[in-house]
Design a protein around this motif. Structure first.
Motif, short mmCIF file in Angstrom:
data_model
loop_
_atom_site.label_atom_id
_atom_site.label_comp_id
_atom_site.label_asym_id
_atom_site.label_seq_id
_atom_site.Cartn_x
_atom_site.Cartn_y
_atom_site.Cartn_z
N GLU A 114 30.93 43.09 45.74
CA GLU A 114 31.34 44.07 44.73
C GLU A 114 32.84 43.96 44.43
OE1 GLU A 114 28.13 47.72 45.40
OE2 GLU A 114 29.99 47.66 46.57
N LYS A 115 33.62 43.75 45.48
CA LYS A 115 35.07 43.63 45.28
C LYS A 115 35.40 42.35 44.54
CE LYS A 115 39.40 44.38 47.77
NZ LYS A 115 40.04 44.59 49.10
N GLU A 118 34.64 43.03 40.96
CA GLU A 118 35.63 43.95 40.41
C GLU A 118 36.93 43.22 40.08
OE1 GLU A 118 38.28 47.81 41.88
OE2 GLU A 118 36.56 47.12 43.07
N PRO A 121 35.84 40.00 36.92
CA PRO A 121 34.62 40.37 36.18
C PRO A 121 34.15 39.29 35.22
CG PRO A 121 36.53 41.53 35.31
CD PRO A 121 37.00 40.84 36.56
#
Length: 599
Positions: A114-115, A118, A121
């Motif tokens: 997820e990081k 983030e 992207p």
């Protein structure tokens, strides 16, 4: 140790670089007009200094190298070190997430991934990997949100759209499904698959008007492709608009009288509307039409059979239609094969074999048909039929070793030893690198048996040796080879070793037990021989007059004369009328037999 030295050297180099800055070069921070407060970690927006970037690149590449060398622990440690240099580096976060997933530490892997997304992207593969992880973990809402953003950021990629399509279908969000299908249609153009899916979704929404309009638009898009017109007709049929369907079928057939799809759909219309006579006429028109390709007729007949089974009807309709097709078109081998398979599935084997025979008349090279008939002949032990099928099979399919094999067996049964020998030798000429070694071994086994029956013992043993080269575990060869050696009272140690392997493989086989007992007998190990001959007799050995006579011989040598005489008489009663056995009974003692019978 090597890794620690590399890190130290790298840090020393950095110290030298910092020293040179202190000695004369202006630090980068002094060039900035605006002061920035010191932070423990870098933010996403901040860039690394050249020195930090070099350090990061070095350790990241070193981690990649160790990963290739499968030194995963060291690689993981270096990636963690990379994240101390730049905690927001997506490349290191992505790699670390893969290690966590491998270690089944899903929460840590998901957080790292997820990081990574983030912080970067615009990297499609990071996002796609995270979407797949969400789907695997059944985090559907997270997956949908991510995928919706991906359809915007990566407008040229199709996978996010397909993933969303699956999610929305599963959730029953039909408006969103239509939206995704429209996007796919914009990129791919209108096609049957998408239109039929939209049609299905509109029906789910009970929006019949839009459903039919979708298929109608497909026809409008491809007006020259009558297949889509037939699809529209079938859709009308399935949804109660039978008159409209009929008009379409008639229109297509007026333009293309031999259109198989339209003919079959029209037949279905007649059946659905209860017009039985017209239905059968239409099926005849289709299945008895030589202009219709054989493959098409075959597929139609399969559908007809499936429908007949689904409706729970008996086989009379199918069999009648098959018979008419074969009478009308006797040169087509595909439909008779389907007919034979249908009859066999119904347990009508007797009716199936003439149909299979007709296939071979049409096409002698049809291996499947010949093997079906051969299988039946083998089950029936019809050696004349086996010879007929295999002799023709060898000519029609010279590379099919099965035909040589069964032909050799049939020749042996008919005591045509020379023919069995010749066909095996011919088969060996067709052996290829990918031929099964067990099959080659069996051919040499038959050759060995044939030579032995012709009293060419050295040739027989050479053939057996070849058989064991190809398959050292050929139990039949090991037994026969060992027994024949024992009859000649030669190489008894070798014979014992081979025979023992057969007993270990099949400890309840009376023939193998008898062979081993007899070899022990010939070597003078009478007590041990008695143990094995008793086992042979318990394993139904009493049905063989040879084994029973051996039992008598072994009992005699262990001092049990009464037992020996009992078994010799039993062998005589079973039909053994040898002079040697007669003398044993009369003289009540063992007499050496120089010509032991073959088992």
């Amino acid at each position: 140790m090597k890794l620690r030295i590399n890190i130290v050297l790298f840090l020393l180099l950095n110290c030298l670089l910092f020293s040179s800055v202190a000695m004369g070069a202006e630090p980068l921070a002094k060039k900035k007009k605006k002061k920035v407060k010191a932070k423990a970690t870098l933010t996403v927006q901040e860039e690394l200094t050249p020195e930090q970037q070099r350090r990061y690149d070095y350790f990241f590449l070193e981690a990649a190298r160790l990963k290739v060398q499968q030194d995963y622990g060291a690689a993981f440690d270096l990636l963690q070190h990379c994240l101390t240099i730049n905690p927001n580096a997506s490349s290191a976060l992505y790699e670390v997430s893969q290690y966590y997933m491998f270690l089944k530490q899903v929460p840590q892997g998901e957080a790292a991934l997820e990081k990574a997304v983030e912080n970067d992207p615009d990297n499609y593969w990071y996002s796609q990997g995270l979407a797949n992880l969400y789907l695997q973990q059944n985090e559907i809402e997270k997956a949908a949100t991510l995928l919706e953003g991906m359809t915007v950021r990566f407008s040229d990629k199709m996978d996010p759209l397909y993933n969303l399509l699956e999610i929305y279908n599963h959730q029953g969000e039909y408006d969103k499904v239509i939206g995704i299908l429209n996007k796919l249609e914009e990129r791919m153009g209108k096609n049957e698959q998408l239109s039929m899916e939209k049609f299905r979704i509109y029906l789910q929404k009970k929006d019949d008007k839009s459903a039919f309009r979708e298929i109608e638009s497909l026809v409008a898009e491809y007006p020259m492709d009558t297949r889509y017109q037939i699809v529209l007709g079938d859709v009308y049929m399935q949804n109660g608009k039978k008159d409209e369907a009929y008009e379409i079928y008639k229109k297509v057939l007026a333009e293309e009288p031999d259109n198989a799809m339209a003919m079959y759909s029209l037949a279905s219309y007649y059946e659905e509307t209860g017009q039985k006579e017209l239905y059968e006429q239409q099926l005849d028109t289709l299945l008895l039409n030589r202009k219709v390709p054989s493959d098409t007729r075959l597929n139609v007949m399969r559908q007809f059979i499936a429908q007949n089974e689904q409706d729970g009807r008996d086989s009379t309709r199918v069999i009648t239609l098959f018979d008419r097709i074969m009478e009308q078109d006797p040169d087509d081998a595909q439909l008779p094969m389907l007919y034979a398979q249908y009859l066999l599935s119904k347990g009508m084997n007797k009716e199936a074999w003439p149909v299979v025979g007709q296939i071979l008349v049409i096409d002698p090279t049809n291996t499947a048909a010949r093997m079906m008939l051969l299988g039946e002949a083998v089950r029936e032990e019809d050696y004349e039929e086996i010879m007929r099928l295999c002799e023709a099979g060898v000519e029609a399919n010279p590379d099919m070793l099965e035909f040589y094999f069964y032909l050799a067996i049939a020749y042996n049964q008919a005591e045509r030893t020379d023919d069995a020998l010749a066909i095996c030798q011919k088969a060996l000429l067709h052996i290829k690198d990918d031929s099964k070694k067990e099959v080659v071994s069996d051919f040499y086994a038959i050759i060995g048996d044939a030579y032995h029956s012709k009293n060419q013992h050295d040739d027989a043993y050479a053939a057996y040796d070849s058989a064991l080269v190809y398959n050292p575990s050929n139990i039949g060869v090991l037994n026969n080879y060992a027994y024949y050696l024992s009859l000649e009272r030669r190489d008894l140690d070798k014979a014992e070793e081979m025979s023992y392997r057969t007993v270990k493989a099949e400890p309840n086989n009376s023939t193998y037990l008898d062979t081993y007992a007899w070899i022990l007998f010939e070597k003078g190990n009478y007590a041990e021989a008695r143990l094995y001959i008793d086992d042979a007799m318990k394993a139904e050995g009493e049905t063989s007059d040879v084994i029973v006579e051996h039992c008598g011989d072994i009992y005699y040598m262990t001092g049990d004369v009464d037992g020996a005489l009992k078994f010799w008489k039993q062998a005589w009663d079973k039909g053994n009328r040898s002079d040697i056995l007669k003398q044993k009974i009369q003289k009540k003692r063992y007499i050496t037999d120089e010509t032991k019978p073959t088992k």
